[in-house]
Design a protein around this motif. Sequence first.
Motif, PDB file in Angstrom:
ATOM      1  N   ARG A  76       0.651  -1.177   0.147  1.00 25.99           N
ATOM      2  CA  ARG A  76       0.003  -0.029   0.083  1.00 25.99           C
ATOM      3  C   ARG A  76       0.860   1.444   0.021  1.00 25.99           C
ATOM      4  NH1 ARG A  76      -3.449   0.482   4.845  1.00 25.99           N
ATOM      5  NH2 ARG A  76      -3.370  -1.568   4.768  1.00 25.99           N
ATOM      6  N   ASP A  77       2.057   1.160   0.352  1.00 26.29           N
ATOM      7  CA  ASP A  77       2.845   2.360   0.709  1.00 26.29           C
ATOM      8  C   ASP A  77       3.868   2.652  -0.559  1.00 26.29           C
ATOM      9  OD1 ASP A  77       4.532   0.191   1.131  1.00 26.29           O
ATOM     10  OD2 ASP A  77       5.494   1.199   2.975  1.00 26.29           O
ATOM     11  N   SER A  78       3.595   1.838  -1.594  1.00 21.60           N
ATOM     12  CA  SER A  78       4.676   1.781  -2.789  1.00 21.60           C
ATOM     13  C   SER A  78       4.120   3.222  -3.678  1.00 21.60           C
ATOM     14  CB  SER A  78       4.221   0.856  -3.652  1.00 21.60           C
ATOM     15  OG  SER A  78       2.939   0.616  -4.370  1.00 21.60           O
ATOM     16  N   ALA A  79       5.367   3.399  -4.365  1.00 23.92           N
ATOM     17  CA  ALA A  79       5.238   4.927  -5.140  1.00 23.92           C
ATOM     18  C   ALA A  79       4.060   4.925  -6.145  1.00 23.92           C
ATOM     19  CB  ALA A  79       6.516   5.068  -5.753  1.00 23.92           C
ATOM     20  N   ASP A  94      -3.611   6.285  -6.872  1.00 27.90           N
ATOM     21  CA  ASP A  94      -4.596   6.320  -5.727  1.00 27.90           C
ATOM     22  C   ASP A  94      -4.564   7.558  -4.951  1.00 27.90           C
ATOM     23  OD1 ASP A  94      -5.510   4.042  -6.781  1.00 27.90           O
ATOM     24  OD2 ASP A  94      -4.794   2.792  -4.994  1.00 27.90           O
ATOM     25  N   GLY A  95      -3.463   8.333  -4.727  1.00 25.46           N
ATOM     26  CA  GLY A  95      -3.590   9.520  -3.995  1.00 25.46           C
ATOM     27  C   GLY A  95      -3.599   9.270  -2.643  1.00 25.46           C
ATOM     28  N   GLU A  96      -4.382   9.984  -1.847  1.00 25.76           N
ATOM     29  CA  GLU A  96      -4.523   9.881  -0.331  1.00 25.76           C
ATOM     30  C   GLU A  96      -5.324   8.471  -0.063  1.00 25.76           C
ATOM     31  OE1 GLU A  96      -7.076  13.051   0.383  1.00 25.76           O
ATOM     32  OE2 GLU A  96      -5.371  14.515   0.889  1.00 25.76           O
ATOM     33  N   TRP A 102      -5.518   4.868   3.204  1.00 26.68           N
ATOM     34  CA  TRP A 102      -6.845   4.328   3.980  1.00 26.68           C
ATOM     35  C   TRP A 102      -7.057   2.937   3.718  1.00 26.68           C
ATOM     36  CZ3 TRP A 102     -10.956   7.375   6.184  1.00 26.68           C
ATOM     37  CH2 TRP A 102     -10.822   8.671   6.588  1.00 26.68           C
ATOM     38  N   SER A 103      -6.929   2.104   4.999  1.00 23.62           N
ATOM     39  CA  SER A 103      -7.471   0.880   4.537  1.00 23.62           C
ATOM     40  C   SER A 103      -9.130   0.703   4.973  1.00 23.62           C
ATOM     41  CB  SER A 103      -6.746   0.144   5.715  1.00 23.62           C
ATOM     42  OG  SER A 103      -7.262   0.353   7.091  1.00 23.62           O
ATOM     43  N   THR A 104      -9.253  -0.436   4.649  1.00 25.46           N
ATOM     44  CA  THR A 104     -10.735  -0.708   5.100  1.00 25.46           C
ATOM     45  C   THR A 104     -11.405  -0.257   6.374  1.00 25.46           C
ATOM     46  OG1 THR A 104     -10.692  -2.557   3.355  1.00 25.46           O
ATOM     47  CG2 THR A 104     -12.740  -2.301   4.978  1.00 25.46           C
ATOM     48  N   ARG A 134     -12.705  12.312   3.984  1.00 28.06           N
ATOM     49  CA  ARG A 134     -12.276  11.082   3.540  1.00 28.06           C
ATOM     50  C   ARG A 134     -11.331  11.491   2.145  1.00 28.06           C
ATOM     51  NH1 ARG A 134     -16.657  10.064   6.325  1.00 28.06           N
ATOM     52  NH2 ARG A 134     -17.475   8.120   7.231  1.00 28.06           N
ATOM     53  N   PRO A 135     -10.685  10.604   1.980  1.00 31.47           N
ATOM     54  CA  PRO A 135      -9.750  11.127   0.502  1.00 31.47           C
ATOM     55  C   PRO A 135     -10.565  10.956  -0.486  1.00 31.47           C
ATOM     56  CG  PRO A 135      -8.793   8.940   1.983  1.00 31.47           C
ATOM     57  CD  PRO A 135     -10.179   9.236   2.527  1.00 31.47           C
ATOM     58  N   GLY A 136     -10.280  11.739  -1.254  1.00 33.97           N
ATOM     59  CA  GLY A 136     -10.869  12.019  -2.586  1.00 33.97           C
ATOM     60  C   GLY A 136     -12.340  12.845  -2.673  1.00 33.97           C
TER      61      GLY A 136
END
Length: 117
Positions: free
Chosen positions: A25-28, A34-36, A40-42, A81-83
């Motif tokens: 999830r923290d990959s470039a 996905d941006g922000e 965020w996880s479930t 929330r993101p987005g």
Amino acid sequence: MDLLDWHRGRLTARRLAVLIKHMPRDSALLTETDGEAADWSTTDYLLAAVVDHLAAANWMFASVHSDEDAEPPERPVPVPRPGDGTTRTAEAPRPAEPAPARDPEPPSPVELARFFS
């Protein structure tokens, strides 16, 4: 792993697709695509929903049990929330909401159904 291995024939297209699909999830790549939302996880989304529902329940309780002549309590602000375009930083103050001109209307049946679902 070298991406040129795909061009050299040492890495199949299927293996490359699997590696890309299951990147951390923290990959470039995921941060870029996905941006922000990549942060965020479930669980984070579920916790934000719990906070929003609890704030709405407390607001409804306060609205019902307040004095008729008293100022109505302010509606709760949902967790950003993101987005959704409302993400605020910790330093930025929240914009002041205008005072309602009249008593707030009770929640509609649709709002109540959404709250309890």
